[in-house]
Design a protein around this motif. Structure first.
Motif, PDB file in Angstrom:
ATOM      1  N   GLY A 177     -43.482 -13.894  72.241  1.00 17.15           N
ATOM      2  CA  GLY A 177     -44.550 -13.052  72.242  1.00 17.15           C
ATOM      3  C   GLY A 177     -45.041 -12.425  73.841  1.00 17.15           C
ATOM      4  N   LEU A 178     -44.898 -13.578  74.515  1.00 20.71           N
ATOM      5  CA  LEU A 178     -45.461 -13.284  75.950  1.00 20.71           C
ATOM      6  C   LEU A 178     -44.271 -12.513  76.755  1.00 20.71           C
ATOM      7  N   ALA A 217     -34.970 -19.617  55.882  1.00 20.90           N
ATOM      8  CA  ALA A 217     -35.491 -18.311  56.579  1.00 20.90           C
ATOM      9  C   ALA A 217     -34.972 -18.262  57.855  1.00 20.90           C
ATOM     10  N   SER A 218     -35.016 -16.876  58.160  1.00 16.97           N
ATOM     11  CA  SER A 218     -34.669 -16.597  59.636  1.00 16.97           C
ATOM     12  C   SER A 218     -36.125 -16.830  60.381  1.00 16.97           C
ATOM     13  N   PHE A 219     -35.789 -17.259  61.720  1.00 17.23           N
ATOM     14  CA  PHE A 219     -36.698 -17.219  62.476  1.00 17.23           C
ATOM     15  C   PHE A 219     -37.798 -16.156  62.749  1.00 17.23           C
ATOM     16  N   LEU A 220     -39.038 -16.528  62.788  1.00 15.81           N
ATOM     17  CA  LEU A 220     -40.068 -15.221  62.935  1.00 15.81           C
ATOM     18  C   LEU A 220     -40.010 -14.517  64.205  1.00 15.81           C
ATOM     19  N   SER A 221     -39.961 -13.249  64.246  1.00 13.09           N
ATOM     20  CA  SER A 221     -39.772 -12.569  65.108  1.00 13.09           C
ATOM     21  C   SER A 221     -41.214 -12.193  65.966  1.00 13.09           C
ATOM     22  N   PRO A 222     -41.360 -12.037  67.026  1.00 13.23           N
ATOM     23  CA  PRO A 222     -42.654 -11.634  67.865  1.00 13.23           C
ATOM     24  C   PRO A 222     -42.932 -10.371  67.312  1.00 13.23           C
ATOM     25  N   TYR A 223     -43.964 -10.116  67.011  1.00 14.62           N
ATOM     26  CA  TYR A 223     -44.717  -8.884  66.525  1.00 14.62           C
ATOM     27  C   TYR A 223     -44.236  -7.749  67.401  1.00 14.62           C
ATOM     28  N   LEU A 224     -44.648  -8.106  68.833  1.00 15.05           N
ATOM     29  CA  LEU A 224     -44.204  -6.990  69.964  1.00 15.05           C
ATOM     30  C   LEU A 224     -42.774  -6.845  70.358  1.00 15.05           C
ATOM     31  N   ASN A 280     -39.532 -11.289  56.583  1.00 11.86           N
ATOM     32  CA  ASN A 280     -39.936 -12.731  56.329  1.00 11.86           C
ATOM     33  C   ASN A 280     -41.292 -13.259  57.069  1.00 11.86           C
ATOM     34  N   GLY A 281     -42.065 -11.840  57.353  1.00 11.94           N
ATOM     35  CA  GLY A 281     -43.336 -12.242  58.244  1.00 11.94           C
ATOM     36  C   GLY A 281     -43.174 -11.844  59.490  1.00 11.94           C
ATOM     37  N   ALA A 282     -44.113 -12.167  60.258  1.00 11.61           N
ATOM     38  CA  ALA A 282     -44.314 -11.857  61.759  1.00 11.61           C
ATOM     39  C   ALA A 282     -44.916 -12.932  62.625  1.00 11.61           C
ATOM     40  N   ASN A 283     -44.641 -13.050  64.010  1.00 14.79           N
ATOM     41  CA  ASN A 283     -45.333 -13.952  64.579  1.00 14.79           C
ATOM     42  C   ASN A 283     -46.395 -13.264  65.581  1.00 14.79           C
ATOM     43  N   PHE A 284     -47.789 -13.367  65.706  1.00 20.16           N
ATOM     44  CA  PHE A 284     -48.414 -12.951  66.516  1.00 20.16           C
ATOM     45  C   PHE A 284     -48.810 -13.686  67.679  1.00 20.16           C
TER      46      PHE A 284
END
Length: 343
Positions: free
Chosen positions: A59-60, A100-107, A117-121
Motif C-alpha cells: 500500500g505504501l 487463496a491468492s495474496f491480498l492485493s493493496p487497495y491502491l 478474495n478481498g482487499a488490503n487497506f
C-alpha cells in the motif's frame, strides 16, 4: 492466542467466510493451524485487512510511490513487493493456508487484481490518530466503504466476479493497528504518562471502525493486539536513554504496549456483548513475539545482546538498496561493520 467469549476455532471463523524474526514467528503461529482449511470452506474465503506495516502488502508503494527496496522481499519473492519484510507477512500466510491468492493493496492500480478474495487497506506507518490523515484507520475504513459501494454498483450493472453483498457479509475483517500510535508518541518525546493517556482515544477509534464495518454487514472480526515495541531494534537504536528490562527491551515501550493490549482486550469483550451475531476474536500477538525474545535460547538463537541483534540494525533503513553487515561481538561498535547505499 485467539480468545473470545465462547471462542470459535480460527478454522471455523474463516470458513464462515475466511521486523521481528519472521520465520520463527510464523512457524509458531502456524503450528496452531497446521493444515490448509480451504477444503473445509464451502465458499471462497474473503478477507478485508486494515492496519500498518505489520500487514501492508504494498500500500505504501502503490499509494504514495514510496520506494521499498531490497533487502525487503529477498527471501521469498526475490524482489521487493512493498512489504517491510524479507519475505511474507502474517496476512500472506493466512491467505496461503486458505489456498487463496495474496491480498492485493487497495491502491494498486497495476497489479491486475480483481479483488475477488478481498482487499488490503493497510499502509506502512498508519495509526488511528490523527483522523483524516492518509492513511489513518478511519481513512482506510472510508476507502472500504467506497470499495464496497462501487463493487455492488458494478455487480448490479452486470459485472461478474465481483464481491456481492453476501460476500461482504460473510467476509473476515482483520484490524491490526495501534503500534504506531504508541511508538510515535514516544518518538515525539512524550512522557510515559502522556503516552498512556492517549490509549483510550486509540481504543475509541478502533471501536468506531469495528462498529462502522458491523453496520455495513460485517460479522466476523479478527483483532490483533500490538507486539513488544520496546524490543524493536529500530527503537533500541533511536532511543538515547535506555531503561531496559531483563530481556534487553525498553521497559516503558513494552509497558505502554501492554496497557494498550489490555484495553483492547476489554474492548473485544465489550463488542461481543454489544454487536448481536458478531464474532470478535482477540489475537495476542504480543505473547507470541515476546516469547521468542524471552525464551530465545529455546529456539536456538540468542535474539538480543548478540551479533544477530546488532546485525538486525543494519536492515532498518527501508531506503536501502544494498548492504553489507559484518558480525560483531557484544559490546563492539556494530556500526563499523555495517553500511548501506541509500537514495
Amino acid at each position: 492466542m485467539p480468545s473470545s467469549h465462547s471462542p470459535p476455532s480460527l478454522f471455523s471463523l474463516l470458513c464462515l467466510h475466511s521486523i521481528f524474526y519472521l520465520v520463527l514467528f510464523f512457524t509458531l503461529l502456524l503450528a496452531y493451524f497446521p493444515n490448509p482449511v480451504s477444503s473445509q470452506c464451502k465458499n471462497q474465503p474473503i478477507i478485508f485487512n486494515f492496519g500498518d506495516s505489520n500487514s501492508d502488502t504494498g500500500g505504501l508503494a502503490s499509494g504514495l510511490g514510496f520506494p521499498v527496496n531490497l533487502p525487503n522481499g529477498r527471501s521469498f519473492f526475490s524482489r521487493s513487493t512493498g512489504r517491510l519484510s524479507d519475505g511474507r507477512l502474517l496476512i500472506d500466510f493466512l491467505c496461503q493456508s486458505l489456498n487463496a491468492s495474496f491480498l492485493s493493496p487497495y491502491l494498486d492500480s497495476l497489479g491486475g487484481s480483481k479483488f475477488t478474495n478481498g482487499a488490503n487497506f493497510a499502509v506502512v506507518g498508519s495509526s488511528t490518530l490523527p483522523r483524516f490523515v492518509p492513511f489513518s484507520l478511519n481513512i482506510q475504513v472510508m476507502q472500504f466503504l467506497h470499495f464496497k459501494a462501487r463493487s455492488l454498483e458494478l455487480a448490479n450493472a452486470g459485472s461478474i466476479n465481483l464481491i456481492n453483498d453476501e460476500g461482504f457479509r460473510n467476509a473476515l475483517y482483520i484490524i491490526d493497528i495501534g503500534q504506531n500510535d504508541i511508538a510515535d508518541s514516544f518518538d515525539k518525546k512524550l512522557s510515559y504518562v502522556q503516552v498512556t493517556k492517549r490509549i483510550p482515544s486509540i481504543i475509541t477509534e478502533i471501536k468506531n471502525a469495528v462498529k462502522t464495518l458491523y453496520n455495513q454487514g460485517g460479522r466476523k472480526f479478527w483483532i490483533h493486539n500490538t507486539g513488544p515495541l520496546g524490543c524493536l531494534p529500530q527503537k533500541l537504536w533511536l532511543v538515547q536513554k535506555k531503561a531496559l528490562d531483563p530481556h534487553g527491551c525498553l521497559s516503558s515501550y513494552n509497558s505502554a504496549a501492554q496497557l494498550f493490549n489490555e484495553a483492547l482486550r476489554h474492548l473485544c469483550i465489550e463488542l461481543r456483548s454489544e454487536l448481536a451475531g458478531a464474532t470478535v476474536v482477540y489475537v495476542d500477538i504480543y505473547a507470541i513475539k515476546h516469547d521468542l525474545i524471552a525464551n530465545s535460547r529455546k529456539y536456538g538463537k540468542m535474539v538480543l545482546n548478540s551479533c544477530y541483534y546488532y546485525v538486525s540494525y543494519c536492515i532498518f533503513d527501508i531506503y536501502a538498496t544494498s548492504l553489507n553487515c559484518i558480525k560483531k561481538k557484544p559490546g563492539e561498535d556494530f556500526r563499523k561493520g555495517c553500511y548501506t547505499h541509500t537514495r
